[in-house]
Design an enzyme around this catalytic site. Structure first.
Site, PDB file in Angstrom:
ATOM      1  CB  SER A 108      -3.108  16.971  -2.624  1.00  0.00           C
ATOM      2  OG  SER A 108      -3.241  18.094  -3.471  1.00  0.00           O
TER       3      SER A 108
ATOM      4  CD  GLU B 189      41.156  -7.562  39.741  1.00  0.00           C
ATOM      5  OE1 GLU B 189      41.697  -6.953  40.686  1.00  0.00           O
ATOM      6  OE2 GLU B 189      41.274  -7.211  38.553  1.00  0.00           O
TER       7      GLU B 189
END
Length: 608
Positions: free
Chosen positions: A357, A83
């Site tokens: 149930s 860079e």
């Protein structure tokens, strides 16, 4: 004065005025570097599974702030090499590079990127836009000179490596290392460092490892070449790095995410800490979710719901799954539906449904605590009661339509006999059952009538799971919780949750009920559980409501309680004989086969 002279003077004047105007406009738009001194990068808040692995992130930018000394030297060198190779020499603006770029700009008659230093890129990322204009480039240069005056090269490089975008939602090298390699930054090798350093030039497209891997690795080789030319690595190290096999982690958006769990957390956290702190403050949220259990649920549950939709030709079948550690209350897994993207309704915590149930264990709990014994008998015979509607009668039946006569409580609960359970609640009194259910963890309102025996009052899957957990934990109720710890970005503890215990029920009675529910699995309505592959010692209860509207199975081992609920959001029938045993039990078994780990998950002693 000659015309030629006047023309030159006017031209110089125009150039001078243009230059002054350019300077005024450029300087006027410069942001104050005070903002840099006070700058706090947007830090995503991270959510972790119970084992410390990453579950998800909340934030506009996925970023993990790390110091320069946590970054490998070759990551720093690779970045500088590709860079800004003169980074350590210039004062923020590299005039040699600018001259070269200017020639290219003139040749191409437009601005081309390429001359920006690391400092200029940092200035642009923090304060400016990417729009290519001379004004922006001027402001970028001015800011860079001032940044270099105020900060050391090490500080600038650290800010840059934490700020820059690497693609796939990753801002900064900390997030990038995890996104692409599943590693902490300090564990990156030279080859991986070179690959990351090459991404910022075109992170979302041309150099993306997911979209253009050939370009990515070609640029990585260029970075390694530059590192060798600048003396950062030897030719041998370059050769070794080129030969290093790099495994790119699959894209994170393709990973199975526990979206219902995450959304449940998000709602709570945003309400408590606010949007600013949650999305930009870098919180660390440690959850109770077990990664194996949660990921198993995310695979098993939706697949089975899709199967049921196809088999039953009903598109709106859905449901929930919840797993809780009964000894602590930690929610180990939760899924609130088949597809979060299509329905955000979290059925695990928001759906109030009749348990059928699956509520019966609380009837037997009350009876046993009041002096009944498991082998005491009750008559399973026809009943008829006046209904609320005029000239109507309530005449419930057993699931199989058969009356079984005199049966023990053990057989009655194992076979889920409705008539016998109604006779039992008549003896106990429905008003006496409610306190037991409430003590176990049922918070929804319950009515003191005989239909309570058949689970007609609605509850959520989470509260039913908690109630069963109290029985599994020998009467000690624990409050379900999802978050163990929340820290801020500085590591300060903002919230810490410890298990909360309360002795709510008689331990001996809970052990008796657990033994009765083992009968459900061994010779009762859930007897086919072993045929589905789950052969560990467990207890549980099936549940089915009228017209086969809701199907449940709540089962538990000594260390985990899991509820599976299946139904339809419009509360219409699933279809003939779509009972809890037929619909929910197979899902429970498949999930537990993948999630339950008895060899590594020792049986937890109940809380004292």
């Amino acid at each position: 004065m000659k015309k030629e002279t006047r023309f030159v003077l006017w031209l110089l004047l125009i150039i001078l005025l243009g230059g002054v105007t350019f300077l005024i406009i450029g300087m006027a738009g410069l942001p104050s570097l005070k903002a840099l001194e006070e700058y706090q990068p947007k830090l995503s808040s991270k959510v972790y599974y119970a084992d410390g692995s990453l579950m998800s992130e909340f934030g506009e930018e996925h970023r993990t702030l790390i110091s320069l000394n946590q970054m490998p030297e070759n990551l720093r060198n690779a970045t500088v090499a590709i860079e800004d190779e003169r980074f350590l020499k210039h004062k923020g603006v590299d005039f040699y590079r600018i001259l070269g770029a200017a020639v290219q700009d003139i040749l191409h008659m437009k601005l081309k990127e390429g001359a920006s230093t690391i400092t200029q890129q940092l200035a642009r990322s923090l304060f400016l836009t990417r729009k290519k204009t001379f004004i922006r480039k001027f402001r970028e240069a001015m800011l860079s000179l001032e940044i270099e005056r105020r900060y050391t090269k090490e500080q600038i490089l650290e800010m840059y490596l934490n700020q820059i975008y690497y693609g796939s939602g990753a801002y900064g090298v900390g997030s990038a290392a995890w996104t692409f390699f599943g590693k902490e930054t300090q564990n990156l090798n030279t080859a991986e460092c070179a690959l990351l350093a090459g991404l910022p030039r075109s992170p979302s497209n041309y150099y993306s490892p997911y979209q253009n891997p050939e370009n990515t690795f070609a640029r990585q080789k260029l970075v390694l070449k530059k590192m060798r030319e600048l003396g950062y690595i030897t030719p041998e190290e370059e050769y070794d790095a080129r030969k290093t096999n790099i495994v790119i982690r699959p894209p994170m958006h393709k990973e199975i995410k526990p979206l219902y769990f995450i959304e449940y957390l998000r709602i709570y956290l945003e309400e408590k800490y606010g949007s600013e702190l949650l999305y930009r403050g870098g919180l660390e949220i440690y959850t109770t979710a077990d990664p194996v259990m949660q990921k198993t649920a995310e695979k098993v549950f939706p697949a089975n719901i899709q199967r049921l939709r196809k088999e039953l030709k009903k598109e709106n079948i859905d449901g929930a799954l919840v797993s809780i550690d009964p000894a602590t209350g930690e929610v180990k897994a939760m899924i609130g539906g088949c597809d979060f993207k299509k329905s955000q309704f979290n059925r695990a915590v928001q759906a109030h449904r009749q348990p059928g149930s699956a509520f019966k264990p609380f009837i037997y709990l009350a009876a046993l605590d009041m002096g009944f014994k498991p082998d005491d008998t009750v008559l399973d015979s026809g009943v008829s009661y006046p209904a609320s509607e005029k000239n109507k009668k309530w005449e419930p039946k057993n699931y199989d339509g058969i009356m079984h006569g005199t049966v023990t409580l053990r057989v009655a609960i194992a076979q889920s006999l409705n008539l016998a359970t109604i006779k039992l609640i008549e003896l106990v009194g429905p008003e006496n059952v409610i306190p037991y259910a409430a003590a176990a963890g049922i918070k929804s309102p319950l009515g003191a009538d005989l239909s309570l025996a058949l689970g007609t009052y609605e509850v959520t899957p989470l509260e039913l799971t908690q109630a069963f957990s109290t029985i599994a934990n020998r009467g000690v109720r624990t409050e379900p919780f999802f978050i163990r710890l929340v820290k801020d970005s500085e590591g300060r503890i903002l919230e810490e949750t410890s298990p909360r215990f309360e002795t709510a029920l008689n331990a001996s009675t809970c052990e008796q009920v657990t033994e009765l529910m083992r009968g459900v699995v061994e010779f009762g309505t859930a007897r086919y559980l072993s045929a589905y592959g789950f052969r560990y010692k467990c207890a549980g209860k099936t549940g089915t409501t009228d017209e086969f509207t809701d199907a449940w199975f709540v089962g538990f081992t000594p260390t985990i309680v899991t509820t599976v609920y299946v139904g339809r959001d419009d509360k219409t029938t699933l279809g003939p004989r779509m009972s809890g045993a037929a619909v929910a039990l197979p899902i429970w078994a498949e999930y537990m086969n993948g999630a339950y780990r008895p060899s590594t998950q020792p049986e937890t002693k109940p809380a004292e």
